[in-house]
Design an enzyme around this catalytic site. Sequence first.
Site, PDB file in Angstrom:
ATOM      1  N   ALA A  39       0.479  -1.478  -0.264  1.00  0.00           N
ATOM      2  CA  ALA A  39      -0.192  -0.066   0.443  1.00  0.00           C
ATOM      3  C   ALA A  39       0.592   1.337  -0.204  1.00  0.00           C
ATOM      4  CB  ALA A  39      -1.604   0.014   1.221  1.00  0.00           C
ATOM      5  N   ASP A  88      24.507  28.942 -29.882  1.00  0.00           N
ATOM      6  CA  ASP A  88      25.355  29.246 -30.593  1.00  0.00           C
ATOM      7  C   ASP A  88      24.369  30.511 -31.260  1.00  0.00           C
ATOM      8  OD1 ASP A  88      26.779  29.324 -32.716  1.00  0.00           O
ATOM      9  OD2 ASP A  88      26.077  27.673 -34.117  1.00  0.00           O
ATOM     10  N   THR A  94      -7.738   3.420  -9.109  1.00  0.00           N
ATOM     11  CA  THR A  94      -8.291   4.615  -8.199  1.00  0.00           C
ATOM     12  C   THR A  94      -7.003   5.412  -8.751  1.00  0.00           C
ATOM     13  OG1 THR A  94      -7.963   3.836  -6.401  1.00  0.00           O
ATOM     14  CG2 THR A  94     -10.215   3.458  -7.404  1.00  0.00           C
ATOM     15  N   ASP A  95      -5.976   5.211  -8.145  1.00  0.00           N
ATOM     16  CA  ASP A  95      -4.333   5.755  -8.174  1.00  0.00           C
ATOM     17  C   ASP A  95      -4.703   6.118  -9.505  1.00  0.00           C
ATOM     18  OD1 ASP A  95      -4.547   5.371  -6.126  1.00  0.00           O
ATOM     19  OD2 ASP A  95      -3.038   4.701  -5.524  1.00  0.00           O
TER      20      ASP A  95
END
Length: 930
Positions: free
Chosen positions: A307, A353, A758-759
């Site tokens: 977790a 440059d 859900t993450d």
Amino acid sequence: MQKHTDTASGSTESENGASPDAATKFDAWHTLSVDDISGRLNTDQEAGLTSAEAAERLKRVGPNSIAQAAERSAFSILISQFKSLIVGLLLVATVIAFAMNEQIEGAAILVVIFINAMIGFFTEWRAEQALTALQRQTVPVAHVVRDGHEHEIPAQDLVPGDLVVLSAGTRVPADGRILEAVRLQIEEAVLTGESVPVTKTSEPIAEDDAALGDRLNMAFLGTTITDGRGRMLVTSTGSQTEVGKIGTLINEVVARTSPLEQQLAQLGRLIIGVVLILCAVIVLAGWIRGTTDFWHMMEIGISLAIAAVPEGLPAATTMTLALGMQRMARTRALIRRLPAVETLGSVTVICTDKTGTLTRNEMTVRTIVVDQRHFQVTGTGYEVEGTFQEGNQTVEASANESLVQALQIGMLCNDAAIEREGDETTVLGDPTEAALVVVGEKGGLDRDALADQFPRIGEIPFNSDNKRMVTVHQTSDGQHIEFIKGSPGSLLADSQHHLRDGQAVPLTSEDRKYWEEQNEVLAGAALRVLALGRRERAEGDEEGESGNLVFIGLVGMSDPLREEAKSAIEVCRTAGIRTVMMTGDQQATAGEIARQLGIDHDHDGRPLRLVHGKELVDLDDQRWEQAVADAGVFARVSPEHKLRIVAALQRQGHVVAMTGDGVNDAPALKEADIGIAMGIKGTEVAKENSDMVITDDNFASIVGAIEQGRIIYGNIIRFIHYLFSCNLSEVITVFAALMIGWPLPLAALQILWLNLITDIFPAFALALEPSTPNIMKRRPRDPDTPILPPRLIFLITWEGLLLAAVTLLAFAVGLNWHGSEGDGLKRATTIAFMTLALSQVFHAFNARSRNGSAFTRHLFANAWLWGAVIICVLLQLAAVNIPLLQRVLNTVPPTSSEWALIVTCSLIPVAVVEIVKHVQRMAGKGSDQD
């Protein structure tokens, strides 16, 4: 002329006792006379080396080739995707899951790891071929004189002392000292950065430390001969050439990790520490309390460890960078390494440059001065679009006889050709001469018709003695006339007349002073100035005889600035990014261009110094840092100078972006935190040593890429905020329940489901959050600032506690309703599972801004986030309603009263966070920010 002849026996000593092997390490060939050169190299200036001596030297010195770097294999690229500490931690978790017979958990984590690795692999699958690209700069065949006869040999067989024949249209096969130059011009931009071909000479140059661009009697490997012919003695081959030395510099540069890579590594170490401590505390606490047996507590500890590890972080980070990479590609910025996407957002200094980056690398006539009148010419490049203006009035070139004569001379005293086919324009010859052809066409002249009217019957090529080119033409009445272009000082010295209203009048001292002043004015405006003249040939005059010239006027030309460059530099200044120009140009030209672009002062208005390459010789690290501290422009710099400038800026704590297009830029491109090569005019060497390629060679595209980099970093912080607060809520939920003595509110598979569903979906959506309006008005972030500063850690902590609190509240109500045994416990855990899942999903709106309200007109600006929320809600509904998922996740369908509890508790964190943000804004403790 003195000559030196080798013996067939393979003598290695010249008359002065020098060894050709030692001679190759000599750096000041340009200071020696032709005789000294041939003596030092023990070579005959007419017959060259003997075949036997050349073979002997080849054995000692080695082939004229540049060693190739070992290519990065596909396998090594794949392995590199698993070097992250966080990925390593996930692999350990996978092994433990399988060891504990939790195959579903182990397989799920493996899927995450695999997806992350594949994304990284396919976006980084490019071999680093820097030295392979340098190999392409070598020339396959060389035209050499040996044993008194000309031969074509493989260029790799050249040795120091070989006599090489140079001709237009070919590339120089090695470094060498020029013995003979007939109108010989070599384009050296690939090495020096100068856009104009250099006219070569055989005369020695006094300065030992002359810049490469000032060594007019030297020719360098890989440069292109644009005009004329010549001969040279090879002084250096292979790795001893200037290109070879650059290859050595590239090989010595160690690739730097990006700020994001460094910070993610620190974050990985932090997570490992937290996980180990967490596991130990939970296992020992549960065991001491006698809650259950040791091995069951170990299983619970590992579940909590899973977790705590944000499984979605590597994939979300990689996907964010990959999506940013695609967005940048649409804005003409191609990223070669994923972490470079984020590095752009941290840039504090851009070392750029000039030629081809800030300018178009196309010579254009800007001003013509005749009759003591100034005519401005509009239009840029080689397109025949433009007008002649005097003051604010447009004039016809044909209305001024002196101007017409100037345009005629510019077109006829000229060997360049311009080929146009569709949208493609090709210049054959000197770009300066091509600019004179174009301005004549703008004036309405037809070059072919002029050539018929004034056929060329002779010419004297430009040489460094009189600094002029002369062409002889026949007029319609059979007379001969010379048309001349060259150095203003040289032509003025030989002029007795000048042109007024199309007629030759005596040149007075006041007139001479006027022309000298005008030359200074044009040169001070960063223009390359040419003088034009004519000379009537009297009977008995020698071709090209000095004196009795009619001075026609002056032509000022420049390599035009890119229209977008100045505004892009101003945006950089507003964003706190300092621009430093590094060029091979002369100091005066570089200074004026810097003034026009605004590079001569910093974002606070303080003037910045202009440093000449001579000032950088033999500096130690401390003096290098002093030199770069307040410099805005570096003129006449070498490849090693560029490399050390970048390194000195990095030692001062800057995140440095380096732009370039030539071989000379490659070491600095590789050393820089973000190397940016030009896609159109950039060499393969520059591209292969860069992190990003700008496909339109436009400095403004770099600024756009930096803005995208800032957006991407802000989005990475958003989903880190989201992921860590969600994962923390899971840990606290289980830990608090365990300490209270409750049953576990979440099963291990439920925790993994939350981390993967859900993450990840909301995290990916947060990665696509649009830009905030003022993102390019902020100072660059400090690369030493941790990815989790104390303020963000505090925010994550209290929000994680809030999410855990509402979950435990719902779980407690569920236990009160249904009890803590059998199906009652299953219903209580389902309530806790659904509450935590939905509260996390809704929390994504909180994570969009740390201070700004979610309920503004921007609520619907990110459609991806709304899509992610809908997907997650549907998946959660499936988790409690589909029988298969019910069995796997140990859930049951909630009742209406349970749904009311779940939804109410899930929305509480949104309300609380909104109230806290409102109070902060009212107290003036922060504005809306990422």
